[in-house]
Write an enzyme that holds these catalytic residues in place. Structure first.
Site, PDB file in Angstrom:
ATOM      1  N   GLU A  19     -29.517  48.386 -67.292  1.00  0.00           N
ATOM      2  CA  GLU A  19     -28.634  47.950 -66.216  1.00  0.00           C
ATOM      3  C   GLU A  19     -28.219  49.159 -65.403  1.00  0.00           C
ATOM      4  O   GLU A  19     -27.865  50.202 -65.962  1.00  0.00           O
ATOM      5  CB  GLU A  19     -27.402  47.250 -66.819  1.00  0.00           C
ATOM      6  CG  GLU A  19     -27.769  45.892 -67.409  1.00  0.00           C
ATOM      7  CD  GLU A  19     -26.776  45.405 -68.467  1.00  0.00           C
ATOM      8  OE1 GLU A  19     -25.820  46.148 -68.779  1.00  0.00           O
ATOM      9  OE2 GLU A  19     -26.989  44.300 -68.981  1.00  0.00           O
TER      10      GLU A  19
ATOM     11  N   ARG B 160     -17.345  52.304 -68.988  1.00  0.00           N
ATOM     12  CA  ARG B 160     -17.416  51.580 -70.260  1.00  0.00           C
ATOM     13  C   ARG B 160     -18.820  51.121 -70.646  1.00  0.00           C
ATOM     14  O   ARG B 160     -18.995  50.421 -71.632  1.00  0.00           O
ATOM     15  CB  ARG B 160     -16.462  50.394 -70.250  1.00  0.00           C
ATOM     16  CG  ARG B 160     -16.777  49.351 -69.210  1.00  0.00           C
ATOM     17  CD  ARG B 160     -15.638  48.363 -69.178  1.00  0.00           C
ATOM     18  NE  ARG B 160     -16.080  47.007 -68.892  1.00  0.00           N
ATOM     19  CZ  ARG B 160     -15.464  45.930 -69.324  1.00  0.00           C
ATOM     20  NH1 ARG B 160     -14.403  46.026 -70.095  1.00  0.00           N
ATOM     21  NH2 ARG B 160     -15.889  44.734 -69.003  1.00  0.00           N
TER      22      ARG B 160
ATOM     23  N   GLU C 249     -13.261  44.389 -73.733  1.00  0.00           N
ATOM     24  CA  GLU C 249     -14.074  43.645 -74.697  1.00  0.00           C
ATOM     25  C   GLU C 249     -14.674  44.608 -75.717  1.00  0.00           C
ATOM     26  O   GLU C 249     -15.292  45.594 -75.359  1.00  0.00           O
ATOM     27  CB  GLU C 249     -15.207  42.933 -73.948  1.00  0.00           C
ATOM     28  CG  GLU C 249     -16.115  42.164 -74.892  1.00  0.00           C
ATOM     29  CD  GLU C 249     -17.419  41.698 -74.234  1.00  0.00           C
ATOM     30  OE1 GLU C 249     -17.381  41.255 -73.068  1.00  0.00           O
ATOM     31  OE2 GLU C 249     -18.461  41.779 -74.904  1.00  0.00           O
TER      32      GLU C 249
HETATM   33  P1  ATP Z   1     -19.445  43.912 -71.108  1.00  0.00           P
HETATM   34  O1  ATP Z   1     -18.968  42.551 -70.639  1.00  0.00           O
HETATM   35  O2  ATP Z   1     -18.331  44.806 -71.551  1.00  0.00           O
HETATM   36  O3  ATP Z   1     -20.405  44.539 -70.164  1.00  0.00           O
HETATM   37  P2  ATP Z   1     -21.419  42.474 -72.628  1.00  0.00           P
HETATM   38  O4  ATP Z   1     -20.741  41.171 -72.762  1.00  0.00           O
HETATM   39  O5  ATP Z   1     -22.497  42.645 -71.638  1.00  0.00           O
HETATM   40  O6  ATP Z   1     -20.320  43.641 -72.426  1.00  0.00           O
HETATM   41  P3  ATP Z   1     -22.519  42.100 -75.271  1.00  0.00           P
HETATM   42  O7  ATP Z   1     -23.944  41.784 -75.011  1.00  0.00           O
HETATM   43  O8  ATP Z   1     -21.586  41.010 -75.576  1.00  0.00           O
HETATM   44  O9  ATP Z   1     -21.966  42.957 -74.043  1.00  0.00           O
HETATM   45  O10 ATP Z   1     -22.501  43.260 -76.394  1.00  0.00           O
HETATM   46  C1  ATP Z   1     -21.619  43.292 -77.496  1.00  0.00           C
HETATM   47  C2  ATP Z   1     -20.736  44.510 -77.437  1.00  0.00           C
HETATM   48  O11 ATP Z   1     -21.489  45.710 -77.276  1.00  0.00           O
HETATM   49  C3  ATP Z   1     -19.772  44.528 -76.273  1.00  0.00           C
HETATM   50  O12 ATP Z   1     -18.644  43.787 -76.561  1.00  0.00           O
HETATM   51  C4  ATP Z   1     -19.462  45.995 -76.150  1.00  0.00           C
HETATM   52  O13 ATP Z   1     -18.548  46.414 -77.160  1.00  0.00           O
HETATM   53  C5  ATP Z   1     -20.789  46.628 -76.461  1.00  0.00           C
HETATM   54  N1  ATP Z   1     -21.579  46.901 -75.259  1.00  0.00           N
HETATM   55  C6  ATP Z   1     -22.235  46.012 -74.515  1.00  0.00           C
HETATM   56  N2  ATP Z   1     -22.887  46.574 -73.484  1.00  0.00           N
HETATM   57  C7  ATP Z   1     -22.647  47.880 -73.590  1.00  0.00           C
HETATM   58  C8  ATP Z   1     -23.049  49.015 -72.831  1.00  0.00           C
HETATM   59  N3  ATP Z   1     -23.827  48.888 -71.764  1.00  0.00           N
HETATM   60  N4  ATP Z   1     -22.612  50.231 -73.224  1.00  0.00           N
HETATM   61  C9  ATP Z   1     -21.821  50.361 -74.316  1.00  0.00           C
HETATM   62  N5  ATP Z   1     -21.413  49.337 -75.070  1.00  0.00           N
HETATM   63  C10 ATP Z   1     -21.807  48.107 -74.724  1.00  0.00           C
HETATM   64 MG    MG Z   2     -20.089  40.232 -74.347  1.00  0.00          MG
END
Ligand code: ATP
Ligand code: MG
Length: 437
Positions: A221, A227, A360
């Site tokens: 992405e 974050r 999150e």
């Molecule tokens: P966000 O909404 O914060 O972008 P997400 O919903 O896309 O996260 P998930 O696929 O639900 O992310 O991933 C589970 C967890 O992994 C997230 O809650 C977050 O703690 C972590 N995480 C997700 N994407 C990333 C990223 N690009 N970099 C660091 N940590 C991440």
């Molecule tokens: Mg998520």
């Protein structure tokens, strides 16, 4: 220097106490600071455990030792043999009077970044020189704590009766749809770097019941935020015979266990970072309830997603609390999350998000373990069931209902420690602009 002898005889600075006063010791580390007052010369020696003052007095020191104390550059690596002396003025209430100093590695000058405790070097430059930034005690503190965090996670999971698993990182096709993937060349075929171990941990839970892993994921992405990383680690968990409430409870207790362990083990590091932690409580609310709260607070939320602003607000309203937002609208969840109906027939899901300190930390939920329903859900999401044939088929031969979640390791570290950028919580970040060091 005989390194075997050094290893046997060396004492870590933090373990020097009253009992050592008047004794000869061997210490090794980096020159943190030095001062020359003419007749007295000081070196502050730092090892991984702490710092101590080395004091050379012209009238009584050996000439070569006293001379050397003047020439040592900051961050050079030395071994000091000398007498421990009680000293009320010195930081540890004791100092070392050197009998010999051996230079193991000289640090060239100038050092490209300031590694003192008062360093004002900006994060990008520090990351360019991360190997040197790791000489800083504050940086060391963060990664000592992260080490505890991973260890505590493992400990907790093993106590829960979960099995640690290792999953492949090269995959043949997207496991989730949605997230963009990094392509990799796999002999004559195209492959991808894994963006989650979702499908594998599900397959495993359907035989091994409780499974966990610390798994590296890649997401192509192009965002550039405080974050997100393009490579991150996830603490993953999956459990058979469980709905989302069972695994939310596990997650709440896991975070509590981790924070408690950090508080116990990393007192010195927390002091160094100026932090006082609290073991978090837990709070449960439905998505609809969260929307109501945000309405009152005049904060925008999507129809099937919380905004960053809403997450921040939840952190303000419920500090030191893991807030579980469940009964999430179905449209806002991936195809593999189990649908359910709300009281008024709304299309809800068994998916949830966990918010901690305003961000999150995890998404999770009950999965679809019924092949026909999975096919239907894939189609609704605009995905082709043919591309997921192996995944769907894995649920045809006795797969119990199951649920799970994933927590970002760096995200969690960042939030526990109140860091203002996730890059502070990863040794060697991979982001939109950074692929080295
Ligand atoms: P966000 O909404 O914060 O972008 P997400 O919903 O896309 O996260 P998930 O696929 O639900 O992310 O991933 C589970 C967890 O992994 C997230 O809650 C977050 O703690 C972590 N995480 C997700 N994407 C990333 C990223 N690009 N970099 C660091 N940590 C991440
Ligand atoms: Mg998520």
């Amino acid at each position: 220097m005989d390194l075997e002898k050094l290893n046997k005889e060396r004492i870590y600075i933090s373990s020097l106490t009253e009992k050592d006063d008047g004794k000869k010791v061997l210490v090794a580390g980096w020159v943190y600071d030095s001062r020359d007052l003419g007749k007295v010369r000081f070196i502050v020696l730092r090892d991984i455990s702490g710092e101590i003052q080395v004091t050379g007095i012209k009238s009584s020191a050996k000439e070569d030792v006293f001379n050397m104390m003047k020439s040592l550059t900051r961050e050079s690596v030395i071994v000091v043999s000398g007498m421990v002396k009680k000293s009320d003025k010195a930081p540890r209430k004791r100092e070392i009077i050197p009998e010999s100093i051996e230079l193991l590695a000289e640090a060239e000058q100038p050092i490209p970044i300031d590694v003192s405790d008062f360093s004002k070097t900006e994060l990008p430059k520090r990351l360019d020189y991360r190997f040197l930034d790791l000489h800083r005690r504050k940086t060391q503190a963060i990664f000592k704590i992260q080490s505890t965090l991973m260890q505590a996670y493992r400990e907790f999971m093993i106590k829960e009766g979960a099995v640690e698993a290792a999953f492949p990182s090269i995959i043949s096709s997207s496991s989730e749809g949605g997230t963009e993937l990094f392509e990799a060349k796999y002999f004559e075929r195209k492959a991808y770097l894994s963006q989650s171990c979702q499908l594998y941990k599900q397959m495993l839970a359907c035989s091994m019941e409780k499974v966990f892993t610390i798994f590296t994921v890649w997401r192509a992405e192009k965002h550039n935020t405080i974050r997100h990383l393009n490579e991150s680690r996830q603490l993953d968990y999956e459990q058979a015979f469980a709905n989302e409430f069972v695994v939310m409870d596990v997650l709440g207790r896991a975070v509590q266990y981790i924070v408690k362990k950090v508080m116990e083990i990393n007192k010195a590091e927390l002091d160094m970072l100026g932090l006082k932690l609290k073991v978090p409580g837990t709070k449960y609310m439905t998505f609809a309830e969260a929307v109501e709260v945000m309405k009152k607070e005049k904060i925008h939320v999507g129809k099937d997603d919380l905004s960053g602003e809403a997450e921040k607000k939840l952190g303000e309203l419920y500090p030191d609390t893991v807030v579980f937002v469940h009964d999430w609208p179905l449209s806002g969840r991936p195809f593999y999350i189990m649908p359910k109906k709300g009281k008024k027939g709304e299309e809800l899901s068994c998916g949830f998000d966990a918010i901690y300190q305003g961000m999150e930390i995890s998404s999770g939920g009950q999965r679809v373990h019924l092949p026909e329903l999975l096919i239907e859900r894939l189609k609704i999401k605009g995905l082709n069931p043919k591309d997921f044939k192996a995944y769907i088929d894995s649920f045809r031969y006795g797969s119990p209902p199951h649920s799970g979640w994933g927590v970002g390791l760096e995200r969690l570290t960042m939030l526990i420690l109140g860091l203002d950028n996730i890059r502070e919580a990863v040794l060697f970040p991979r982001d939109r602009d950074r692929l080295t060091p």
